[in-house]
Write a protein that holds these residues in place. Structure first.
Motif, PDB file in Angstrom:
ATOM      1  N   GLN A 139       0.923  -1.278   0.001  1.00  0.00           N
ATOM      2  CA  GLN A 139      -0.022   0.002   0.076  1.00  0.00           C
ATOM      3  C   GLN A 139       1.058   1.266   0.124  1.00  0.00           C
ATOM      4  OE1 GLN A 139      -3.430  -0.611   2.412  1.00  0.00           O
ATOM      5  NE2 GLN A 139      -3.895   1.827   2.458  1.00  0.00           N
ATOM      6  N   LYS A 140       0.403   2.354  -0.788  1.00  0.00           N
ATOM      7  CA  LYS A 140       1.385   3.518  -0.738  1.00  0.00           C
ATOM      8  C   LYS A 140       1.118   4.061   0.467  1.00  0.00           C
ATOM      9  CE  LYS A 140       1.141   4.081  -6.045  1.00  0.00           C
ATOM     10  NZ  LYS A 140       2.639   3.244  -6.158  1.00  0.00           N
TER      11      LYS A 140
ATOM     12  N   ARG B 164       0.544   7.402   0.928  1.00  0.00           N
ATOM     13  CA  ARG B 164      -0.682   8.490   0.949  1.00  0.00           C
ATOM     14  C   ARG B 164      -2.026   7.721   1.235  1.00  0.00           C
ATOM     15  NH1 ARG B 164      -2.014  10.041  -5.353  1.00  0.00           N
ATOM     16  NH2 ARG B 164      -2.431   7.802  -6.093  1.00  0.00           N
ATOM     17  N   ASN B 165      -1.981   6.614   1.159  1.00  0.00           N
ATOM     18  CA  ASN B 165      -3.345   5.819   1.351  1.00  0.00           C
ATOM     19  C   ASN B 165      -3.414   5.218   2.563  1.00  0.00           C
ATOM     20  OD1 ASN B 165      -4.073   6.441  -1.364  1.00  0.00           O
ATOM     21  ND2 ASN B 165      -3.032   4.542  -2.134  1.00  0.00           N
TER      22      ASN B 165
END
Length: 338
Positions: free
Chosen positions: A127-128, A130-131
């Protein structure tokens, strides 16, 4: 063996005396909490310990090294971990990529997968950043703080913004780190957090340590008078009670006693004889928060940390990891002032 030694530490910014003769030590393998209001000198003290600021005078040793010494700088930063209030990371990298990149700045980092498991980010590896949710980002901050397998970890308000369940999960993580031998120097505004985690606590106010001890003994908590509280039964007055010096405020009676057993026996016997009920009955001693507020209530921000418009020292922008691979870019981290 002591991981941190601070003796008569002093730091001023012009006419503002931020730290005025602070002394304390942190034993190897313990969790030590440094508590204090904004402007009390806490930030400046920590920045000096972490190598971000130069001290004016006094003795400071961190893992046997002087954090103000350029000669010790690389080795010190190889052996400490920092979890600050704000850590800038690349939002488009994944969790695993972020931690892997940080691991490259150390000679002997922990296993990336092990750290991901340790901070409860398993399943979020791809998962990035920013998320991630706020709590997940804070766990990522913890991962970046421990990836270098530090001997000493600085935790700055580690659970700010956490919900109660997430906070307790973070507490368990901190305990696990301590149990593996990591020494932890913690700051927090949550008194319950200090109560739950810290082996010892020091309170700083107006640039001085005003009290130090275990959470149970700080400020004389263990020897303070017990407080018996209850709602006054209907139709009764405080003068009817079989104890002296009962105080009625906001619908609750408070009775203080060195040893509450006898006073409690009198009160319950009196209530039973009358067929009354002592609603909301409780017996306690001053909480850690009570003691903290008492110790810091007279301190003011005028004699605290660096003024907002004061110049940052050349140390205030420094690297998070000096032990990087040769030729690798080194992230620059600004130590946020509280």
């Amino acid at each position: 063996m002591r991981s941190v030694v601070v003796e008569d530490l002093r730091k001023s910014y012009g006419s503002v005396h931020a730290v005025r003769g602070v002394s304390f030590d942190v034993e190897q393998g313990e969790i030590f909490a440094l508590l204090g209001p904004n402007g009390a000198g806490k930030s400046t003290t920590l920045e000096i310990l972490e190598g971000f600021r130069k001290r004016d005078s006094g003795t400071v040793e961190v893992l046997g090294m002087d954090p103000g010494s350029r000669a010790d700088g690389r080795e010190l930063r190889e052996r400490i971990g920092l979890v600050l209030q704000d850590i800038a990371v690349e939002p488009y990298l994944t969790v695993r990529e972020t931690i892997t990149r940080a691991a490259g700045y150390y000679r002997t980092p922990r296993d990336v997968g092990e750290v991901i498991e340790l901070v409860d980010l398993a399943g979020k590896e791809k998962q990035k950043v920013r998320n991630l949710s706020g709590g997940q980002k804070r766990r990522l901050d913890l991962a970046l703080g421990v990836i270098g397998d530090p001997d000493l970890l600085f935790l700055d308000e580690p659970t700010t913004g956490f919900d109660p369940n997430a906070r307790r999960g973070a507490w368990e993580l901190v305990r696990r780190l301590r149990d593996t031998g990591t020494t932890i120097l913690l700051t927090t505004h949550y008194m319950e957090e200090a109560q739950q985690l810290a082996d010892r606590v020091a309170v700083i106010a107006a640039g001085r340590i005003v009290s130090e001890g275990t959470p149970a003994t700080l400020g004389g908590r263990d020897s303070a008078k017990a407080r018996i509280r209850f709602a006054l039964p209907e139709g009764c007055t405080a003068e009817d009670l079989p104890v002296a010096d009962a105080v009625l405020a906001e619908g609750l009676v408070t009775v203080e006693a060195d040893e509450p057993t006898e006073a409690l026996h009198r009160l319950t016997g009196w209530a039973l004889d009358r067929g009354a009920v002592l609603d909301r009955l409780s017996v306690d001693r001053p909480s850690l928060e009570d003691v903290y507020l008492s110790l810091t209530g007279e301190s003011g921000p005028a004699s605290g940390d660096e003024p907002a418009d004061g110049p940052a020292t050349t140390d205030s922008a420094t690297t998070k990891s000096a032990g990087r691979k040769t030729g690798s870019p080194e992230p620059v981290l600004e130590r946020s002032a509280r």
